[in-house]
Design a protein around this motif. Structure first.
Motif, PDB file in Angstrom:
ATOM      1  N   SER A   1     119.031 -44.075   2.406  1.00  0.00           N
ATOM      2  CA  SER A   1     120.299 -44.739   2.664  1.00  0.00           C
ATOM      3  C   SER A   1     120.207 -46.234   2.413  1.00  0.00           C
ATOM      4  CB  SER A   1     120.736 -44.470   4.112  1.00  0.00           C
ATOM      5  OG  SER A   1     122.059 -44.921   4.324  1.00  0.00           O
ATOM      6  N   LEU A   2     119.128 -46.845   2.870  1.00  0.00           N
ATOM      7  CA  LEU A   2     118.945 -48.278   2.652  1.00  0.00           C
ATOM      8  C   LEU A   2     118.821 -48.597   1.164  1.00  0.00           C
ATOM      9  CD1 LEU A   2     116.455 -49.032   5.565  1.00  0.00           C
ATOM     10  CD2 LEU A   2     118.823 -49.864   5.384  1.00  0.00           C
ATOM     11  N   ASP A   3     118.088 -47.776   0.434  1.00  0.00           N
ATOM     12  CA  ASP A   3     117.957 -47.987  -1.009  1.00  0.00           C
ATOM     13  C   ASP A   3     119.316 -47.856  -1.698  1.00  0.00           C
ATOM     14  OD1 ASP A   3     115.254 -48.395  -0.753  1.00  0.00           O
ATOM     15  OD2 ASP A   3     114.673 -46.376  -1.430  1.00  0.00           O
ATOM     16  N   ALA A   4     120.078 -46.845  -1.289  1.00  0.00           N
ATOM     17  CA  ALA A   4     121.396 -46.628  -1.897  1.00  0.00           C
ATOM     18  C   ALA A   4     122.335 -47.794  -1.574  1.00  0.00           C
ATOM     19  CB  ALA A   4     121.985 -45.311  -1.408  1.00  0.00           C
ATOM     20  N   TRP A   5     122.278 -48.292  -0.338  1.00  0.00           N
ATOM     21  CA  TRP A   5     123.121 -49.428   0.028  1.00  0.00           C
ATOM     22  C   TRP A   5     122.710 -50.674  -0.748  1.00  0.00           C
ATOM     23  CZ3 TRP A   5     127.349 -51.537   1.237  1.00  0.00           C
ATOM     24  CH2 TRP A   5     127.397 -52.869   1.670  1.00  0.00           C
ATOM     25  N   ASP A   6     121.417 -50.947  -0.860  1.00  0.00           N
ATOM     26  CA  ASP A   6     120.962 -52.116  -1.605  1.00  0.00           C
ATOM     27  C   ASP A   6     121.444 -52.061  -3.047  1.00  0.00           C
ATOM     28  OD1 ASP A   6     119.690 -53.282   0.559  1.00  0.00           O
ATOM     29  OD2 ASP A   6     117.711 -52.474   0.049  1.00  0.00           O
ATOM     30  N   TRP A   7     121.365 -50.877  -3.648  1.00  0.00           N
ATOM     31  CA  TRP A   7     121.858 -50.732  -5.021  1.00  0.00           C
ATOM     32  C   TRP A   7     123.370 -50.950  -5.069  1.00  0.00           C
ATOM     33  CZ3 TRP A   7     125.546 -47.515  -7.086  1.00  0.00           C
ATOM     34  CH2 TRP A   7     125.691 -47.585  -8.484  1.00  0.00           C
ATOM     35  N   PHE A   8     124.084 -50.340  -4.135  1.00  0.00           N
ATOM     36  CA  PHE A   8     125.543 -50.393  -4.151  1.00  0.00           C
ATOM     37  C   PHE A   8     126.051 -51.825  -3.999  1.00  0.00           C
ATOM     38  CE2 PHE A   8     129.720 -50.192  -2.144  1.00  0.00           C
ATOM     39  CZ  PHE A   8     130.387 -49.286  -2.954  1.00  0.00           C
ATOM     40  N   LYS A   9     125.520 -52.555  -3.036  1.00  0.00           N
ATOM     41  CA  LYS A   9     126.051 -53.899  -2.775  1.00  0.00           C
ATOM     42  C   LYS A   9     125.758 -54.861  -3.920  1.00  0.00           C
ATOM     43  CE  LYS A   9     122.190 -55.584   0.115  1.00  0.00           C
ATOM     44  NZ  LYS A   9     121.659 -56.570  -0.845  1.00  0.00           N
ATOM     45  N   ASP A  10     124.727 -54.555  -4.720  1.00  0.00           N
ATOM     46  CA  ASP A  10     124.390 -55.406  -5.862  1.00  0.00           C
ATOM     47  C   ASP A  10     124.919 -54.863  -7.184  1.00  0.00           C
ATOM     48  OD1 ASP A  10     122.990 -57.124  -4.159  1.00  0.00           O
ATOM     49  OD2 ASP A  10     121.095 -56.026  -4.446  1.00  0.00           O
ATOM     50  N   SER A  11     125.626 -53.741  -7.144  1.00  0.00           N
ATOM     51  CA  SER A  11     126.029 -53.055  -8.378  1.00  0.00           C
ATOM     52  C   SER A  11     127.165 -53.748  -9.106  1.00  0.00           C
ATOM     53  CB  SER A  11     126.446 -51.615  -8.068  1.00  0.00           C
ATOM     54  OG  SER A  11     127.669 -51.611  -7.322  1.00  0.00           O
ATOM     55  N   GLY A  12     127.954 -54.538  -8.389  1.00  0.00           N
ATOM     56  CA  GLY A  12     129.141 -55.149  -8.974  1.00  0.00           C
ATOM     57  C   GLY A  12     130.428 -54.454  -8.593  1.00  0.00           C
ATOM     58  N   MET A  13     130.341 -53.309  -7.905  1.00  0.00           N
ATOM     59  CA  MET A  13     131.571 -52.601  -7.527  1.00  0.00           C
ATOM     60  C   MET A  13     132.359 -53.327  -6.437  1.00  0.00           C
ATOM     61  SD  MET A  13     130.941 -48.490  -7.829  1.00  0.00           S
ATOM     62  CE  MET A  13     129.188 -48.356  -7.561  1.00  0.00           C
ATOM     63  N   ILE A  14     131.678 -54.129  -5.622  1.00  0.00           N
ATOM     64  CA  ILE A  14     132.379 -54.948  -4.627  1.00  0.00           C
ATOM     65  C   ILE A  14     132.795 -56.226  -5.343  1.00  0.00           C
ATOM     66  CG2 ILE A  14     132.252 -56.073  -2.390  1.00  0.00           C
ATOM     67  CD1 ILE A  14     129.927 -54.238  -1.683  1.00  0.00           C
ATOM     68  N   ASN A  15     134.104 -56.428  -5.498  1.00  0.00           N
ATOM     69  CA  ASN A  15     134.566 -57.562  -6.285  1.00  0.00           C
ATOM     70  C   ASN A  15     134.559 -58.858  -5.476  1.00  0.00           C
ATOM     71  OD1 ASN A  15     137.069 -57.753  -4.822  1.00  0.00           O
ATOM     72  ND2 ASN A  15     137.961 -56.169  -6.139  1.00  0.00           N
ATOM     73  N   SER A  16     134.972 -59.940  -6.092  1.00  0.00           N
ATOM     74  CA  SER A  16     134.887 -61.256  -5.457  1.00  0.00           C
ATOM     75  C   SER A  16     135.801 -61.383  -4.248  1.00  0.00           C
ATOM     76  CB  SER A  16     135.220 -62.351  -6.474  1.00  0.00           C
ATOM     77  OG  SER A  16     136.537 -62.176  -6.987  1.00  0.00           O
ATOM     78  N   GLY A  17     136.776 -60.506  -4.141  1.00  0.00           N
ATOM     79  CA  GLY A  17     137.682 -60.516  -2.988  1.00  0.00           C
ATOM     80  C   GLY A  17     137.279 -59.561  -1.888  1.00  0.00           C
ATOM     81  N   TRP A  18     136.044 -59.026  -1.964  1.00  0.00           N
ATOM     82  CA  TRP A  18     135.494 -58.093  -0.973  1.00  0.00           C
ATOM     83  C   TRP A  18     136.194 -56.735  -0.975  1.00  0.00           C
ATOM     84  CZ3 TRP A  18     130.962 -58.290   1.412  1.00  0.00           C
ATOM     85  CH2 TRP A  18     130.322 -59.534   1.529  1.00  0.00           C
ATOM     86  N   LEU A  19     136.866 -56.419  -2.065  1.00  0.00           N
ATOM     87  CA  LEU A  19     137.431 -55.083  -2.224  1.00  0.00           C
ATOM     88  C   LEU A  19     136.590 -54.312  -3.234  1.00  0.00           C
ATOM     89  CD1 LEU A  19     141.249 -55.883  -2.298  1.00  0.00           C
ATOM     90  CD2 LEU A  19     139.944 -54.885  -0.396  1.00  0.00           C
ATOM     91  N   ILE A  20     136.610 -52.992  -3.117  1.00  0.00           N
ATOM     92  CA  ILE A  20     135.757 -52.136  -3.937  1.00  0.00           C
ATOM     93  C   ILE A  20     136.605 -51.434  -4.991  1.00  0.00           C
ATOM     94  CG2 ILE A  20     134.192 -50.163  -3.921  1.00  0.00           C
ATOM     95  CD1 ILE A  20     133.580 -50.948  -0.959  1.00  0.00           C
TER      96      ILE A  20
END
Length: 371
Positions: free
Chosen positions: A194-213
C-alpha cells in the motif's frame, strides 16, 4: 481563493440555505432509500439490475457496499441474506471473462477492486474468514497487473489489452492493501504494498496542481507519462480518501490525513464539483458518459465521511448534512409510492431512477448519520 476561505464561505451559505426550512435526515430516511434500492434487486442473479438494464456489473458491488454500510451503521442484519446470496452468485466463474473468472476476477482491475473491498466489509460485519480469503485472492489477482514497463509502475486498468494507468484502479488498490493490513495481525506485506502504491500514485502526476485527481495518465512525446487532463470525477477524489484513512490507521502518520484534507478541501472549493455547496459531477446531466457516473458521488461521500470521522474538528460535517438534507428535499421522486427514489442531481429536480442514483443516495444518507 484559498481552500480555507472557500470552506468558510460555504459554511455561511449552507446556514442560509438550511434556514429556509426545517429538515433532518436520519435512520428512517436511510432505511427507506435502501428499501428503494432493494426494489431493483434481482433474485435470479443476485444483482441490482432488474429495473436498470444499463447497470454495470461493478455497480452491484457498490450496491452491496451501500447495503453493508447501512447494516453497520444501523445494527440491523435484515439484509444479510441478500448480501450472502449476491456473493455466492457472483463469485462463480464468469462466462464472459474466461481468462480470469471466479471470485470476482474481472477484465478490469477496478471491477475486482470494488468487489474485494466489499468482501473486507463483509468480513468486518460478520467475522467470517471466507470473505477475507476472497479479498486476499482478489488482491493477488490485481497485484499481478502492476507493471513497470509504462509510467514506472502502477496498476493497469484494462487487462485484455494491458492498457491505461487509471486513477481508480490504483486508488482501490491502495485502499484494499491498507485495509487488509489493518485486518490481519502482524502483517507487513500488505502495508508495504500500500505504501509503495501510494508513493507511486502521489508522484505519478494524476493529482493536478489544484489538488484534484484527473482520470489517469497518458504518454507524452518523450514517452513519459503525464496527467491526461480527463474529468475530475468525484469518485476519483473519494476513493483515495478511503485509502489515506486506512494508511493513517496503519501507521499513525498524520501526513495521510493532511493529504486527505487537501484533496477534500479542493472538492469543496471547486465551483464545478461543489456548486452552491452541493456535490456534483463535472458533466451536465445529459452529458455524463453513461450510467456509471451516477454511482460516483456516493463513493466520494462515504469516503469523505471516513476522513471526517478521523479529524478532530470534523470539518465536513456540515457539507455532509447539507447535501443529505438538500437531496431529501429536492431530488426525491414525487410519484405516488416512489417517494424514496432519488435522481442524479442532489440539487434537484428529480429526473429518473437508476441503480447508481439510488445507491449514491443511500451512501449519502448513511454518511450523514455520523455527523
Amino acid at each position: 481563493m484559498s481552500v480555507s476561505t472557500a470552506i468558510q464561505i460555504y459554511r455561511l451559505l449552507a446556514c442560509i440555505l438550511l434556514s429556509g426550512y426545517a429538515v433532518g435526515t436520519g435512520i428512517k430516511e436511510a432505511a427507506a432509500a435502501l428499501n428503494g434500492l432493494m426494489l431493483a434487486y434481482d433474485d435470479s442473479t443476485g444483482l441490482w439490475d432488474l429495473s436498470d438494464p444499463d447497470a454495470a456489473w461493478w455497480q452491484s458491488s457498490v450496491a452491496l457496499q451501500a447495503t453493508l454500510d447501512f447494516m453497520t451503521a444501523s445494527g440491523t442484519r435484515e439484509h444479510l441474506p441478500y448480501a450472502n446470496y449476491t456473493i455466492n452468485m457472483q463469485r462463480a466463474p464468469l462466462a464472459w471473462w474466461p481468462q480470469g473468472g471466479g471470485d470476482f476476477r474481472a477484465e478490469s482491475t477496478d471491477d475486482t477492486g470494488w468487489w474485494a473491498l466489499a468482501m473486507t466489509s463483509m468480513y468486518t460485519l460478520t467475522g467470517e474468514r471466507s470473505f477475507l480469503d476472497i479479498a486476499l485472492e482478489d488482491e493477488a489477482y490485481m497485484a499481478q497487473y502492476w507493471t513497470l514497463s509504462e509510467c514506472n509502475g502502477g496498476l493497469i486498468w484494462r487487462i485484455q489489452d494491458v492498457s491505461y494507468k487509471a486513477a481508480i484502479s490504483n486508488e482501490l488498490y491502495i485502499e484494499l492493501t491498507a485495509t487488509l493490513h489493518n485486518l490481519i495481525p502482524w502483517d507487513t506485506t500488505f502495508l508495504n504494498r500500500s505504501l509503495d502504491a501510494w508513493d507511486w500514485f502521489k508522484d505519478s502526476g494524476m493529482i493536478n496542481s489544484g489538488w484534484l485527481i484527473n482520470d489517469g495518465l497518458t504518454k507524452a512525446a518523450n514517452d513519459s507519462c503525464i496527467n491526461n487532463n480527463a474529468p475530475t470525477w468525484t469518485y476519483n477524489q473519494g476513493v483515495v480518501l478511503g485509502g489515506l484513512v486506512q494508511l493513517y490507521l496503519a501507521t499513525g502518520d498524520a501526513q495521510f490525513l493532511i493529504f486527505g484534507r487537501n484533496i477534500a478541501g479542493a472538492v469543496l472549493a471547486s465551483a464545478q464539483l461543489s456548486p452552491g455547496g452541493i456535490l456534483t459531477e463535472p458533466c451536465p446531466l445529459e452529458g455524463c458518459p453513461d450510467g456509471n457516473a451516477a454511482s460516483f458521488k456516493g463513493l466520494f461521500i462515504r469516503n469523505l465521511a471516513k476522513l471526517n470521522a478521523h479529524l478532530p474538528d470534523r470539518p465536513y460535517s456540515l457539507f455532509l448534512s447539507t447535501n443529505a438534507n438538500t437531496m431529501y428535499v429536492n431530488a426525491r421522486s414525487s410519484s405516488a409510492g416512489d417517494t424514496d427514489l432519488y435522481g442524479m442531481l442532489w440539487q434537484g429536480p428529480f429526473d429518473k431512477t437508476s441503480i447508481g442514483r439510488q445507491q449514491s443516495a443511500v451512501m449519502l444518507l448513511v454518511a450523514a448519520l455520523g455527523v
